[in-house]
Design an enzyme around this catalytic site. Sequence first.
Site, mmCIF file in Angstrom:
data_model
loop_
_atom_site.group_PDB
_atom_site.id
_atom_site.type_symbol
_atom_site.label_atom_id
_atom_site.label_comp_id
_atom_site.label_asym_id
_atom_site.label_seq_id
_atom_site.Cartn_x
_atom_site.Cartn_y
_atom_site.Cartn_z
ATOM 1 N N ARG A 151 21.579 10.966 -1.103
ATOM 2 C CA ARG A 151 21.584 10.714 0.341
ATOM 3 C C ARG A 151 20.281 10.026 0.773
ATOM 4 N NH1 ARG A 151 23.414 12.784 5.521
ATOM 5 N NH2 ARG A 151 21.727 13.692 6.759
ATOM 6 N N LYS A 165 25.784 19.453 9.759
ATOM 7 C CA LYS A 165 24.618 20.288 10.033
ATOM 8 C C LYS A 165 24.344 20.295 11.532
ATOM 9 C CE LYS A 165 19.904 21.090 8.393
ATOM 10 N NZ LYS A 165 18.825 20.587 7.500
#
Length: 289
Positions: free
Chosen positions: A234, A158
């Site tokens: 996560r 990202k």
Amino acid sequence: MTLLRQQMTEAMQLRGLAERTQESYLSAIQLLARHYGSSPDQLSETQIRQYFLYLRNEKRVSPSTANVALNALKFLYAYTLDRPWPFGDLIRPRLPTKLPVVLSSAEAWQIIHQVRRPHYRVCLSLIFTCGLRLLEGVRLQVSQIDSARMQLLIRGGKGKKDRAVPLPPATLRLLRQHWSTHRNPVWLFPSPGPTRDQWASATTPVEESAIQKAFRRALTETGIAKPASVHTLRHSWATHLLESGVNLRLIQAWLGHSSPSTTSIYTHLTRTAEQQASVALEALTAGLS
């Protein structure tokens, strides 16, 4: 493809926007055009204001969905139409502050072990034990495994950022065992074909949606009531590391966060932090007895 759509696509590509962001922006602009039956570059300020009121009051879209539509329109104005943005932050919806859901280690493994297909189960195990985003796990390539340094090299995460994350020995053994079942030269999780023999020659990775569906099905079957998703794995990984005493800055680097304030949200989720706070509060109130 209309000329305006092509121009916006090219502008997004030139500015390096992620593929998902490009798709989201184009979809948002397309919905605006369909709503009025007119090209977005022909709409008045009043029409645009009314559209965002429509999204809020009639469609009742989430603040995040409204923000995507707003960001897409601002990009269209700034980089495609080369026009000044006339609204400031007047129509930007306020995003609620929510703490992420966290699964205990036992809950996470209960869900993962409930996944029937080994291909999906191993991918979810990797995501949980290395703190990866879904896309990073699905698209992991053989060349990204550095077994000498026990690391995964995440390329173009990202924000187009590379990073290295620790690779636990048990996870490495699992990945090696799984790779030996298909031996695809590129992908750890190749797109499954009709027969296992075709996995070795697959040129694309497994679909994200397949992993998501497998997780949701397993979550339902376990009876765990938390509103968890693949991304919850996560969040849980980061929270458990913090509870174990791992430095917050190190967790920030492994997660690929640009700002420590993004990572600091996990300090609000740890039982260790709550216990320490309770001890501190008891000390503060000792004079009452």
